[in-house]
Design a protein around this motif. Structure first.
Motif, short mmCIF file in Angstrom:
data_model
loop_
_atom_site.label_atom_id
_atom_site.label_comp_id
_atom_site.label_asym_id
_atom_site.label_seq_id
_atom_site.Cartn_x
_atom_site.Cartn_y
_atom_site.Cartn_z
N GLN A 122 -3.70 7.27 8.76
CA GLN A 122 -2.81 7.65 7.71
C GLN A 122 -2.98 7.57 6.47
O GLN A 122 -2.96 8.08 5.53
CB GLN A 122 -1.47 7.53 8.41
CG GLN A 122 -0.35 8.06 7.42
CD GLN A 122 -0.31 9.48 7.17
OE1 GLN A 122 0.19 10.18 8.02
NE2 GLN A 122 -0.67 9.96 6.02
N MET A 123 -3.22 5.99 6.35
CA MET A 123 -3.32 5.36 5.05
C MET A 123 -4.75 6.01 4.39
O MET A 123 -4.81 6.14 3.04
CB MET A 123 -3.26 4.06 4.96
CG MET A 123 -1.88 3.47 5.34
SD MET A 123 -0.44 4.35 4.53
CE MET A 123 -0.81 3.69 3.03
N ALA A 124 -5.75 6.18 5.18
CA ALA A 124 -6.86 6.61 4.52
C ALA A 124 -6.46 8.31 4.17
O ALA A 124 -7.33 8.66 3.07
CB ALA A 124 -8.16 6.62 5.62
N MET A 125 -5.99 8.95 4.67
CA MET A 125 -5.58 10.30 4.42
C MET A 125 -4.73 10.17 3.23
O MET A 125 -5.06 11.22 2.46
CB MET A 125 -4.74 10.84 5.46
CG MET A 125 -5.40 10.87 6.81
SD MET A 125 -4.41 11.48 8.26
CE MET A 125 -3.40 12.98 7.56
N VAL A 126 -3.83 9.23 2.85
CA VAL A 126 -3.09 9.02 1.54
C VAL A 126 -4.28 8.82 0.53
O VAL A 126 -4.22 9.43 -0.73
CB VAL A 126 -2.29 7.69 1.64
CG1 VAL A 126 -1.69 7.63 0.29
CG2 VAL A 126 -1.08 8.20 2.65
N ALA A 127 -5.17 7.97 0.81
CA ALA A 127 -6.07 7.72 -0.48
C ALA A 127 -7.03 8.95 -0.59
O ALA A 127 -7.33 9.43 -1.75
CB ALA A 127 -7.21 6.57 0.12
N GLY A 128 -7.48 9.72 0.43
CA GLY A 128 -8.27 10.86 0.46
C GLY A 128 -7.51 11.95 -0.32
O GLY A 128 -8.33 12.53 -1.18
N ALA A 129 -6.15 12.15 -0.40
CA ALA A 129 -5.43 12.99 -1.24
C ALA A 129 -5.79 12.85 -2.64
O ALA A 129 -5.96 13.87 -3.47
CB ALA A 129 -4.05 13.09 -0.86
N ALA A 149 0.81 -1.18 0.12
CA ALA A 149 0.05 0.12 -0.09
C ALA A 149 0.82 1.30 0.09
O ALA A 149 0.36 2.24 -0.52
CB ALA A 149 -0.73 0.00 1.19
N PHE A 150 2.02 1.07 0.49
CA PHE A 150 2.96 2.19 0.62
C PHE A 150 3.58 2.54 -0.80
O PHE A 150 3.97 3.60 -1.06
CB PHE A 150 4.18 1.93 1.33
CG PHE A 150 5.18 3.12 1.56
CD1 PHE A 150 4.67 4.20 2.50
CD2 PHE A 150 6.36 3.36 1.06
CE1 PHE A 150 5.53 5.32 2.89
CE2 PHE A 150 7.20 4.42 1.36
CZ PHE A 150 6.77 5.30 2.23
N LYS A 151 3.39 1.78 -1.73
CA LYS A 151 3.70 2.14 -3.18
C LYS A 151 2.86 3.13 -3.59
O LYS A 151 3.31 4.08 -4.67
CB LYS A 151 3.34 0.76 -3.99
CG LYS A 151 4.51 -0.35 -3.91
CD LYS A 151 4.18 -1.55 -4.60
CE LYS A 151 4.93 -2.77 -3.88
NZ LYS A 151 4.88 -3.83 -4.67
N LEU A 152 1.89 3.71 -3.00
CA LEU A 152 0.94 4.79 -3.42
C LEU A 152 1.82 6.05 -3.33
O LEU A 152 1.60 7.16 -3.93
CB LEU A 152 -0.34 4.73 -2.92
CG LEU A 152 -1.24 3.89 -3.11
CD1 LEU A 152 -2.45 3.87 -2.18
CD2 LEU A 152 -1.70 3.97 -4.58
#
Length: 481
Positions: A347-354, A219-222
């Motif tokens: 934090q990962m939901a914040m990544v997706a939200g961006a 998932a960090f590959k995003l």
């Protein structure tokens, strides 16, 4: 004045000075310490004798106070308890409080500065003082969907409104019933407390925002792909290396891609486009890409997403981190979500939200509004930008690549008919002889309705099989409402 009278006057004067000094000391100097003393029952009765404001979701109280027929005055009750417990926390006469009950204690008890004039109004009108109502941003449908899907598992799910930062779902499993700690039966509360703290499943930990955090795996590959696009050196169509195996620089360790038990390259001639590498979740591609991007740019992008920042939503959030002072081998492993990468589902939901918000990360918030007992508004959610890790055009490229993952890659189990769904799965290794953690991070949008979501299932194995279906259920609950 004769000598005996002078002696009496002197003794009386000294006694008055001592009385004044001791009164001043206990009422002014030692006031805070005495009020906080565990054996000061008057403070305890004053605290629990106030009518505490409710905590509300979608117009229904999930935490409320009712009069009790004992010395404490009011009993705090939770319904449904366990589903919301990691958010509400507990309010206990024995163990104090946690969660929203703790972070907004002054608001719920009516003692907050913002409620001063409301308190004066109650006093002048002869009303019993009441705490304020706290309305959460949670969506009851999304919360229940996540709760049901995580039943019997260890993990967490977080959903956000990408445009406002409102937290739509926050579930941590397993959970606990806060009523067991809120009871005025102190013996029963102590038994429950001991059982919860002795439980190896750690039900008191809010896995969505704290605890030990998790390696994010693929998932960090995003984040790595975002850093590459922002460097200006890459687009989604850029061709990058993708060999079947990659010997880490200055190391004898070898990183592999696995397909059906075999080591496979990511494309013809050991190359593929960035979009194709993300769709296949190609480890060697992102290991080499991370090295090419460099630690400085990768760290800067991660920080714009919120990594390293201390957030209060108003619950305290443990900062997500990646390693520092990395050599190329460590940077390669970091770029596939391993080494020292540690993240929260929030934090990962914040990544997706961006990606769903044109590259802008909004500050997550759990409180939609605070209102007095007469429904006067004290405060309302005000969206705040936290960072912008990538431009709107690059966010659009990321969405396009993430849609490819869901339509024809590892994330097909998250697809929803008639909805644009983009995401990334992750399978995060974290210990020898242990099953990997299962991740899904992504977004869904239909017309003006948007949702960003992150799901982790501890030791759940492949993200495509375990986490992705849970994320689908949560997104569907919001988009189809």
């Amino acid at each position: 004045m004769n000598k005996p009278l002078r002696h009496v006057w002197l003794v009386v004067s000294v006694l008055f000075v001592l009385l004044f000094t001791s009164t001043t000391y206990f009422q002014v100097v030692a006031q805070g310490r005495l009020n906080a003393h565990g054996q000061n029952l008057r403070t305890t009765y004053n605290e629990y004798g106030r009518h505490r404001g409710p905590i509300v979701v979608d117009g229904e109280a999930i935490a409320s106070s009712t009069a009790s027929e004992d010395t404490y005055g009011f009993l705090r009750g939770y319904d449904p308890g366990a589903m919301y417990a990691p958010v509400t926390g507990y309010y206990s006469v024995v163990y104090g409080f946690s969660g929203i009950e703790r972070s907004l204690n002054d608001t719920l008890s009516g003692e907050a500065d913002a409620l001063f004039y409301h308190r004066i109004s109650d006093i002048l009108s002869g009303k019993q003082g009441r705490g304020a109502t706290v309305e959460l941003t949670l969506d009851s449908g999304a919360q229940k969907a996540a709760w049901d899907a995580l039943d019997g598992k260890r993990g967490a799910a977080v959903a956000l409104d990408p445009e406002t930062g409102a937290v739509l779902a926050m579930v941590s499993a397993p959970s606990y019933d806060p009523n067991d700690l809120a009871t005025h039966d102190t013996g029963a509360a102590q038994q429950s407390w001991s059982a919860l703290n002795d439980d190896p499943e750690r039900p008191l930990t809010n896995r969505a925002i704290g605890g030990d955090l998790y390696p994010p795996g693929s998932a960090f590959k995003l984040v790595v792909a975002s850093a590459a696009l922002e460097s200006g050196e890459y687009t989604s169509d850029s061709v990058i290396p993708g060999p079947g195996s990659f010997e880490l620089p200055n190391s004898s360790s070898v990183m592999n891609n696995f397909s059906g038990g075999r080591t496979e390259p990511c494309g013809p001639d050991d190359e593929s486009t960035l979009a194709e590498a993300l769709r296949q979740s190609c480890n060697t591609s992102f290991a080499e890409l991370g090295i090419a991007v460099g630690e400085d740019d990768l760290t800067a992008t991660a920080e714009e997403f919120g990594f390293g920042q201390r957030l209060e939503i108003p619950l305290a959030v443990t900062p997500s981190t990646i390693g520092s002072d990395l050599d190329d081998a460590q940077l390669a492993t970091t770029s596939i979500g391993q080494y020292e990468d540690r993240v929260s589902p929030l934090q990962m939901a914040m990544v997706a939200g961006a990606f769903a918000n044109d590259g802008v990360v909004m500050e997550p918030q759990l409180v939609g509004a605070v209102r007095t007992s007469d429904l006067s508004t004290v405060s309302e959610l005000s969206p705040k930008e936290l960072g912008q890790p990538l431009s709107a055009s690059n966010a659009a490229q990321m969405r396009q690549m993430m849609v490819g993952v869901v339509e024809n890659g590892t994330g097909t189990a998250a697809a929803i008919d008639g909805v644009e769904v983009g995401g990334k799965t992750g399978t995060a290794e974290w210990g020898e002889d242990r099953a990997a953690h299962s991740w899904y991070v992504g977004y869904g949008q239909k017309d003006d309705q948007k949702i960003a979501v992150a799901v982790v299932v501890e030791e759940g194995g492949y993200g495509s099989r375990t986490a992705a279906p849970i994320a689908r259920d949560v997104m569907k609950a919001v988009i189809d409402r």
